[in-house]
Write a protein that holds these residues in place. Sequence first.
Motif, PDB file in Angstrom:
ATOM      1  N   VAL A  18       0.822  -1.209   0.000  1.00  0.00           N
ATOM      2  CA  VAL A  18       0.000   0.000   0.000  1.00  0.00           C
ATOM      3  C   VAL A  18       0.862   1.267   0.000  1.00  0.00           C
ATOM      4  O   VAL A  18       0.476   2.285  -0.566  1.00  0.00           O
ATOM      5  N   GLU A  19       2.041   1.208   0.579  1.00  0.00           N
ATOM      6  CA  GLU A  19       2.927   2.378   0.574  1.00  0.00           C
ATOM      7  C   GLU A  19       3.365   2.729  -0.847  1.00  0.00           C
ATOM      8  O   GLU A  19       3.412   3.906  -1.214  1.00  0.00           O
ATOM      9  N   THR A  20       3.634   1.714  -1.661  1.00  0.00           N
ATOM     10  CA  THR A  20       4.006   1.916  -3.061  1.00  0.00           C
ATOM     11  C   THR A  20       2.831   2.492  -3.844  1.00  0.00           C
ATOM     12  O   THR A  20       2.987   3.414  -4.644  1.00  0.00           O
ATOM     13  N   PHE A  21       1.659   1.930  -3.618  1.00  0.00           N
ATOM     14  CA  PHE A  21       0.423   2.398  -4.258  1.00  0.00           C
ATOM     15  C   PHE A  21       0.160   3.865  -3.916  1.00  0.00           C
ATOM     16  O   PHE A  21      -0.104   4.683  -4.798  1.00  0.00           O
ATOM     17  N   ALA A  22       0.260   4.203  -2.639  1.00  0.00           N
ATOM     18  CA  ALA A  22      -0.007   5.572  -2.189  1.00  0.00           C
ATOM     19  C   ALA A  22       0.985   6.555  -2.789  1.00  0.00           C
ATOM     20  O   ALA A  22       0.596   7.654  -3.216  1.00  0.00           O
ATOM     21  N   GLN A  23       2.262   6.183  -2.841  1.00  0.00           N
ATOM     22  CA  GLN A  23       3.274   7.086  -3.395  1.00  0.00           C
ATOM     23  C   GLN A  23       3.053   7.308  -4.886  1.00  0.00           C
ATOM     24  O   GLN A  23       3.155   8.432  -5.381  1.00  0.00           O
ATOM     25  N   ALA A  24       2.726   6.251  -5.629  1.00  0.00           N
ATOM     26  CA  ALA A  24       2.461   6.377  -7.063  1.00  0.00           C
ATOM     27  C   ALA A  24       1.237   7.256  -7.318  1.00  0.00           C
ATOM     28  O   ALA A  24       1.239   8.090  -8.236  1.00  0.00           O
ATOM     29  N   LEU A  25       0.196   7.095  -6.510  1.00  0.00           N
ATOM     30  CA  LEU A  25      -1.014   7.908  -6.658  1.00  0.00           C
ATOM     31  C   LEU A  25      -0.711   9.380  -6.417  1.00  0.00           C
ATOM     32  O   LEU A  25      -1.170  10.250  -7.162  1.00  0.00           O
ATOM     33  N   GLU A  26       0.096   9.661  -5.416  1.00  0.00           N
ATOM     34  CA  GLU A  26       0.477  11.053  -5.152  1.00  0.00           C
ATOM     35  C   GLU A  26       1.352  11.604  -6.274  1.00  0.00           C
ATOM     36  O   GLU A  26       1.128  12.721  -6.753  1.00  0.00           O
ATOM     37  N   ASP A  27       2.326  10.829  -6.727  1.00  0.00           N
ATOM     38  CA  ASP A  27       3.241  11.283  -7.782  1.00  0.00           C
ATOM     39  C   ASP A  27       2.524  11.554  -9.098  1.00  0.00           C
ATOM     40  O   ASP A  27       2.798  12.542  -9.769  1.00  0.00           O
ATOM     41  N   GLU A  28       1.603  10.669  -9.462  1.00  0.00           N
ATOM     42  CA  GLU A  28       0.962  10.753 -10.777  1.00  0.00           C
ATOM     43  C   GLU A  28      -0.274  11.641 -10.812  1.00  0.00           C
ATOM     44  O   GLU A  28      -0.560  12.257 -11.835  1.00  0.00           O
ATOM     45  N   GLU A  29      -1.038  11.672  -9.731  1.00  0.00           N
ATOM     46  CA  GLU A  29      -2.320  12.381  -9.753  1.00  0.00           C
ATOM     47  C   GLU A  29      -2.466  13.435  -8.660  1.00  0.00           C
ATOM     48  O   GLU A  29      -3.520  14.053  -8.547  1.00  0.00           O
ATOM     49  N   SER A  30      -1.444  13.598  -7.832  1.00  0.00           N
ATOM     50  CA  SER A  30      -1.490  14.551  -6.710  1.00  0.00           C
ATOM     51  C   SER A  30      -2.654  14.263  -5.761  1.00  0.00           C
ATOM     52  O   SER A  30      -3.266  15.177  -5.214  1.00  0.00           O
ATOM     53  N   VAL A  31      -2.943  12.979  -5.598  1.00  0.00           N
ATOM     54  CA  VAL A  31      -3.980  12.534  -4.665  1.00  0.00           C
ATOM     55  C   VAL A  31      -3.276  11.922  -3.457  1.00  0.00           C
ATOM     56  O   VAL A  31      -2.430  11.041  -3.611  1.00  0.00           O
ATOM     57  N   LEU A  32      -3.620  12.399  -2.287  1.00  0.00           N
ATOM     58  CA  LEU A  32      -2.986  11.931  -1.069  1.00  0.00           C
ATOM     59  C   LEU A  32      -3.906  10.969  -0.314  1.00  0.00           C
ATOM     60  O   LEU A  32      -5.035  11.322   0.041  1.00  0.00           O
ATOM     61  N   ILE A  33      -3.412   9.755  -0.142  1.00  0.00           N
ATOM     62  CA  ILE A  33      -4.045   8.780   0.744  1.00  0.00           C
ATOM     63  C   ILE A  33      -2.966   8.366   1.738  1.00  0.00           C
ATOM     64  O   ILE A  33      -1.775   8.526   1.479  1.00  0.00           O
ATOM     65  N   LEU A  34      -3.369   7.851   2.873  1.00  0.00           N
ATOM     66  CA  LEU A  34      -2.394   7.440   3.880  1.00  0.00           C
ATOM     67  C   LEU A  34      -2.418   5.929   4.044  1.00  0.00           C
ATOM     68  O   LEU A  34      -3.487   5.345   4.280  1.00  0.00           O
ATOM     69  N   PRO A  35      -1.255   5.288   3.925  1.00  0.00           N
ATOM     70  CA  PRO A  35      -1.203   3.858   4.204  1.00  0.00           C
ATOM     71  C   PRO A  35      -1.618   3.599   5.652  1.00  0.00           C
ATOM     72  O   PRO A  35      -1.285   4.374   6.556  1.00  0.00           O
ATOM     73  N   ALA A  36      -2.326   2.522   5.868  1.00  0.00           N
ATOM     74  CA  ALA A  36      -2.795   2.208   7.222  1.00  0.00           C
ATOM     75  C   ALA A  36      -1.650   1.939   8.184  1.00  0.00           C
ATOM     76  O   ALA A  36      -1.823   2.037   9.393  1.00  0.00           O
ATOM     77  N   THR A  37      -0.474   1.647   7.635  1.00  0.00           N
ATOM     78  CA  THR A  37       0.686   1.430   8.507  1.00  0.00           C
ATOM     79  C   THR A  37       1.020   2.689   9.307  1.00  0.00           C
ATOM     80  O   THR A  37       1.594   2.593  10.387  1.00  0.00           O
ATOM     81  N   VAL A  38       0.635   3.858   8.795  1.00  0.00           N
ATOM     82  CA  VAL A  38       0.821   5.115   9.536  1.00  0.00           C
ATOM     83  C   VAL A  38       0.064   5.050  10.862  1.00  0.00           C
ATOM     84  O   VAL A  38       0.493   5.635  11.857  1.00  0.00           O
ATOM     85  N   PHE A  39      -1.051   4.320  10.866  1.00  0.00           N
ATOM     86  CA  PHE A  39      -1.890   4.180  12.055  1.00  0.00           C
ATOM     87  C   PHE A  39      -1.635   2.854  12.777  1.00  0.00           C
ATOM     88  O   PHE A  39      -2.424   2.437  13.611  1.00  0.00           O
TER      89      PHE A  39
END
Length: 75
Positions: A18-39
């Motif tokens: 999920v960390e890879t998915f979240a980083q790619a989403l932010e890089d490509e579309e400027s959409v920020l989601i947080l991996p659940a590992t943060v919590f």
Amino acid sequence: PPRGGCVGFPLLKSQIPVETFAQALEDEESVLILPATVFEWPENRFRISVGRKNLAKALLPFSKFLERHLPRLLG
């Protein structure tokens, strides 16, 4: 201003972390989601907030990202 909103923790059913998915989403579309590992959640989940008036418009970049990457995500 809003004092709260709806938050979800969907499961990413993919071998991709999920960390890879979240980083790619932010890089490509400027959409920020947080991996659940943060919590400190152990599953491959992410946090997404959906408390917007223009939800369909706000989710469009996320949808475009999924359309481009779906075959790789489903692996």
